[in-house]
Write an enzyme that holds these catalytic residues in place. Structure first.
Site, mmCIF file in Angstrom:
data_model
loop_
_atom_site.group_PDB
_atom_site.id
_atom_site.type_symbol
_atom_site.label_atom_id
_atom_site.label_comp_id
_atom_site.label_asym_id
_atom_site.label_seq_id
_atom_site.Cartn_x
_atom_site.Cartn_y
_atom_site.Cartn_z
ATOM 1 N N SER A 1 39.585 1.805 76.768
ATOM 2 C CA SER A 1 38.861 0.602 77.175
ATOM 3 C C SER A 1 39.567 -0.074 78.347
ATOM 4 O O SER A 1 40.756 0.158 78.595
ATOM 5 C CB SER A 1 38.753 -0.380 76.000
ATOM 6 O OG SER A 1 39.956 -1.098 75.843
ATOM 7 N N SER A 2 38.828 -0.936 79.036
ATOM 8 C CA SER A 2 39.434 -1.653 80.165
ATOM 9 C C SER A 2 40.538 -2.587 79.669
ATOM 10 O O SER A 2 41.372 -3.025 80.454
ATOM 11 C CB SER A 2 38.369 -2.417 80.964
ATOM 12 O OG SER A 2 37.493 -3.104 80.109
ATOM 13 N N GLU A 3 40.554 -2.867 78.366
ATOM 14 C CA GLU A 3 41.611 -3.710 77.791
ATOM 15 C C GLU A 3 42.809 -2.891 77.280
ATOM 16 O O GLU A 3 43.872 -3.437 76.983
ATOM 17 C CB GLU A 3 41.063 -4.562 76.639
ATOM 18 C CG GLU A 3 40.182 -5.720 77.081
ATOM 19 C CD GLU A 3 38.800 -5.285 77.562
ATOM 20 O OE1 GLU A 3 38.348 -5.781 78.611
ATOM 21 O OE2 GLU A 3 38.165 -4.424 76.927
ATOM 22 N N ASN A 4 42.638 -1.562 77.175
ATOM 23 C CA ASN A 4 43.733 -0.734 76.665
ATOM 24 C C ASN A 4 44.906 -0.622 77.654
ATOM 25 O O ASN A 4 45.986 -0.159 77.291
ATOM 26 C CB ASN A 4 43.238 0.673 76.283
ATOM 27 C CG ASN A 4 42.427 0.710 74.992
ATOM 28 O OD1 ASN A 4 41.522 1.522 74.829
ATOM 29 N ND2 ASN A 4 42.737 -0.174 74.040
ATOM 30 N N TRP A 5 44.711 -1.082 78.917
ATOM 31 C CA TRP A 5 45.830 -1.115 79.865
ATOM 32 C C TRP A 5 46.926 -2.046 79.373
ATOM 33 O O TRP A 5 48.066 -1.962 79.832
ATOM 34 C CB TRP A 5 45.350 -1.608 81.237
ATOM 35 C CG TRP A 5 44.417 -0.665 81.930
ATOM 36 C CD1 TRP A 5 43.075 -0.822 82.065
ATOM 37 C CD2 TRP A 5 44.743 0.559 82.593
ATOM 38 N NE1 TRP A 5 42.537 0.233 82.767
ATOM 39 C CE2 TRP A 5 43.542 1.093 83.102
ATOM 40 C CE3 TRP A 5 45.934 1.269 82.811
ATOM 41 C CZ2 TRP A 5 43.486 2.302 83.801
ATOM 42 C CZ3 TRP A 5 45.878 2.464 83.517
ATOM 43 C CH2 TRP A 5 44.669 2.972 84.002
ATOM 44 N N LEU B 1 32.786 -4.535 68.128
ATOM 45 C CA LEU B 1 32.416 -3.593 69.195
ATOM 46 C C LEU B 1 33.523 -3.416 70.230
ATOM 47 O O LEU B 1 33.527 -2.434 70.974
ATOM 48 C CB LEU B 1 31.134 -4.051 69.895
ATOM 49 C CG LEU B 1 29.842 -3.866 69.076
ATOM 50 C CD1 LEU B 1 28.659 -4.486 69.822
ATOM 51 C CD2 LEU B 1 29.562 -2.389 68.798
ATOM 52 N N ASP C 1 38.432 4.910 66.580
ATOM 53 C CA ASP C 1 39.537 3.972 66.339
ATOM 54 C C ASP C 1 40.380 4.390 65.131
ATOM 55 O O ASP C 1 39.862 4.974 64.179
ATOM 56 C CB ASP C 1 38.950 2.564 66.121
ATOM 57 C CG ASP C 1 40.021 1.483 66.239
ATOM 58 O OD1 ASP C 1 41.073 1.743 66.853
ATOM 59 O OD2 ASP C 1 39.800 0.377 65.718
ATOM 60 N N ARG D 1 48.381 -1.997 76.625
ATOM 61 C CA ARG D 1 49.316 -1.312 75.705
ATOM 62 C C ARG D 1 50.605 -0.938 76.450
ATOM 63 O O ARG D 1 50.622 -0.930 77.682
ATOM 64 C CB ARG D 1 48.631 -0.067 75.141
ATOM 65 C CG ARG D 1 47.429 -0.443 74.290
ATOM 66 C CD ARG D 1 46.844 0.742 73.563
ATOM 67 N NE ARG D 1 45.733 0.295 72.735
ATOM 68 C CZ ARG D 1 45.252 0.971 71.711
ATOM 69 N NH1 ARG D 1 45.771 2.137 71.375
ATOM 70 N NH2 ARG D 1 44.252 0.481 71.006
ATOM 71 N N ARG E 1 52.783 6.983 67.464
ATOM 72 C CA ARG E 1 51.364 6.776 67.784
ATOM 73 C C ARG E 1 50.785 7.936 68.604
ATOM 74 O O ARG E 1 49.620 8.289 68.443
ATOM 75 C CB ARG E 1 51.187 5.451 68.542
ATOM 76 C CG ARG E 1 51.446 4.217 67.685
ATOM 77 C CD ARG E 1 51.282 2.933 68.499
ATOM 78 N NE ARG E 1 49.934 2.799 69.033
ATOM 79 C CZ ARG E 1 48.916 2.243 68.361
ATOM 80 N NH1 ARG E 1 49.103 1.764 67.157
ATOM 81 N NH2 ARG E 1 47.738 2.156 68.922
ATOM 82 N N GLU F 1 21.747 0.682 65.633
ATOM 83 C CA GLU F 1 22.218 0.542 64.252
ATOM 84 C C GLU F 1 23.727 0.743 64.262
ATOM 85 O O GLU F 1 24.242 1.650 64.933
ATOM 86 C CB GLU F 1 21.558 1.608 63.359
ATOM 87 C CG GLU F 1 20.063 1.449 63.223
ATOM 88 C CD GLU F 1 19.670 0.114 62.603
ATOM 89 O OE1 GLU F 1 20.396 -0.370 61.716
ATOM 90 O OE2 GLU F 1 18.635 -0.450 63.020
HETATM 91 C C1 IPE Z 1 38.561 0.166 71.009
HETATM 92 O O1 IPE Z 1 39.615 0.210 70.138
HETATM 93 C C2 IPE Z 1 38.819 1.062 72.177
HETATM 94 C C3 IPE Z 1 38.755 2.499 71.915
HETATM 95 C C4 IPE Z 1 38.497 3.067 70.769
HETATM 96 C C5 IPE Z 1 38.971 3.337 73.065
HETATM 97 P P1 IPE Z 1 40.832 -0.819 70.210
HETATM 98 O O2 IPE Z 1 41.773 -0.382 69.163
HETATM 99 O O3 IPE Z 1 41.335 -0.919 71.597
HETATM 100 O O4 IPE Z 1 40.117 -2.196 69.840
HETATM 101 P P2 IPE Z 1 40.722 -3.518 69.201
HETATM 102 O O5 IPE Z 1 41.887 -3.907 70.052
HETATM 103 O O6 IPE Z 1 41.138 -3.195 67.809
HETATM 104 O O7 IPE Z 1 39.586 -4.486 69.223
HETATM 105 C C1 IPE Z 2 42.013 4.515 69.001
HETATM 106 O O1 IPE Z 2 43.100 4.388 68.164
HETATM 107 C C2 IPE Z 2 42.376 5.152 70.324
HETATM 108 C C3 IPE Z 2 42.350 4.232 71.462
HETATM 109 C C4 IPE Z 2 42.109 2.961 71.443
HETATM 110 C C5 IPE Z 2 42.651 4.803 72.756
HETATM 111 P P1 IPE Z 2 44.121 3.188 68.285
HETATM 112 O O2 IPE Z 2 45.199 3.603 69.204
HETATM 113 O O3 IPE Z 2 43.426 1.930 68.629
HETATM 114 O O4 IPE Z 2 44.669 3.135 66.808
HETATM 115 P P2 IPE Z 2 44.943 1.844 65.930
HETATM 116 O O5 IPE Z 2 43.695 1.002 65.991
HETATM 117 O O6 IPE Z 2 46.117 1.158 66.524
HETATM 118 O O7 IPE Z 2 45.192 2.372 64.556
HETATM 119 MG MG MG Z 3 42.532 0.461 67.556
#
Ligand code: IPE
Ligand code: IPE
Ligand code: MG
Length: 239
Positions: free
Chosen positions: A57-61, A187, A12, A63, A25, A199
């Site tokens: 993640s399944s929630e990253n869609w 998480l 992250d 974005r 980004r 851990e």
């Molecule tokens: C978790 O990070 C997903 C990945 C690292 C692939 P996110 O950036 O999506 O999580 P949130 O939104 O901060 O909880």
């Molecule tokens: C983690 O970095 C990569 C993925 C979730 C795919 P982020 O894109 O979540 O970066 P931040 O959290 O916005 O800094």
């Molecule tokens: Mg992030």
């Protein structure tokens, strides 16, 4: 020093790393792939057997479309560019997550990587892509319900061990250590079932700044922990 057999990483902070440099980004995600390469090599050098990385993640869609497409493109580039080297180093590659939601070209590349490296034994790299723990558990529950309906599974036999056989991670040991970079302490739907006794180590650095030194530090912090698995004495594995 007790070494974790399985390290799982929530990679992250790519976006904040880029923002701090006045970059888009996407540049952060590209730098994140470099960090992934370094980390896979370092894990191999440190003798880690299993490395799981949370890549999408399944929630990253949720974005913006362009960012989702950048992340899909990066997975493809990573497999295309790095598969030969991973294979040469004896790394077995697998994916966990919902394959149904992925485009045919990504699914084909993932399957190619899994098939090519199936006999490799030096290290295991698990890519969590289109992965969400709740989605994984719900998909497993669907299969369990189908088996019960078909009469091949007795509901009384659904123990945690039996249920785990329906998860994407059925052939993968639980992570000993879960690392999250970027300072966030959650998480985000990553391996909720499997990390029950892991851990957790949270590190302030953004993922693109992660490398061998940070991995070494996380392993040291892990080795200082006392794991009990619900008992009263320290143990290295669940009984
Ligand atoms: C978790 O990070 C997903 C990945 C690292 C692939 P996110 O950036 O999506 O999580 P949130 O939104 O901060 O909880
Ligand atoms: C983690 O970095 C990569 C993925 C979730 C795919 P982020 O894109 O979540 O970066 P931040 O959290 O916005 O800094
Ligand atoms: Mg992030």
């Amino acid at each position: 020093m007790v070494k974790p057999a399985h390290i799982a990483i929530i990679m992250d902070g790519n976006g904040r790393w880029a923002k701090a440099r006045g970059l888009p980004r996407a540049a952060g995600h590209r730098a994140g792939v470099e960090a992934l390469r370094r980390t896979v090599r370092a894990a191999g050098d440190f003798g880690i057997d299993w490395l799981t990385v949370y890549a999408f993640s399944s929630e990253n869609w949720s974005r913006p479309k362009a960012e989702v497409s950048d992340l899909m493109g990066l997975l493809k580039t990573f497999i295309r560019r790095d598969l030969a080297e991973l294979h040469q180093s004896g790394v077995r590659v697998r994916m966990i997550g919902a394959r149904e939601g992925l485009s045919p070209d990504i699914r084909a590349l993932v399957e190619e990587a899994e098939t090519l490296t199936v006999a490799n034994r030096a290290m295991n790299l698990v890519i969590a892509f289109n992965y969400g723990g709740r989605d994984e558990i719900a998909r497993a529950a669907q299969q369990v319900a189908e088996a019960v309906a078909a009469g091949t599974l007795d509901p009384a036999e659904i123990t945690p061990e039996a249920f785990a056989q329906f998860l994407d991670t059925r052939l993968i040991p639980d992570p000993d250590l879960v690392i999250r970079t970027s300072g966030e302490q959650r998480l985000s739907n990553f391996l909720p079932w499997q990390s029950a006794y892991s851990e957790l180590v949270f590190m302030p650095c953004y993922w693109p700044d992660f490398g061998p030194a940070e991995l070494d530090e996380a392993i040291k912090r892990f080795s200082e922990r006392e794991r009990r698995f619900g008992g009263v004495v320290a143990r290295t594995v669940a009984s």
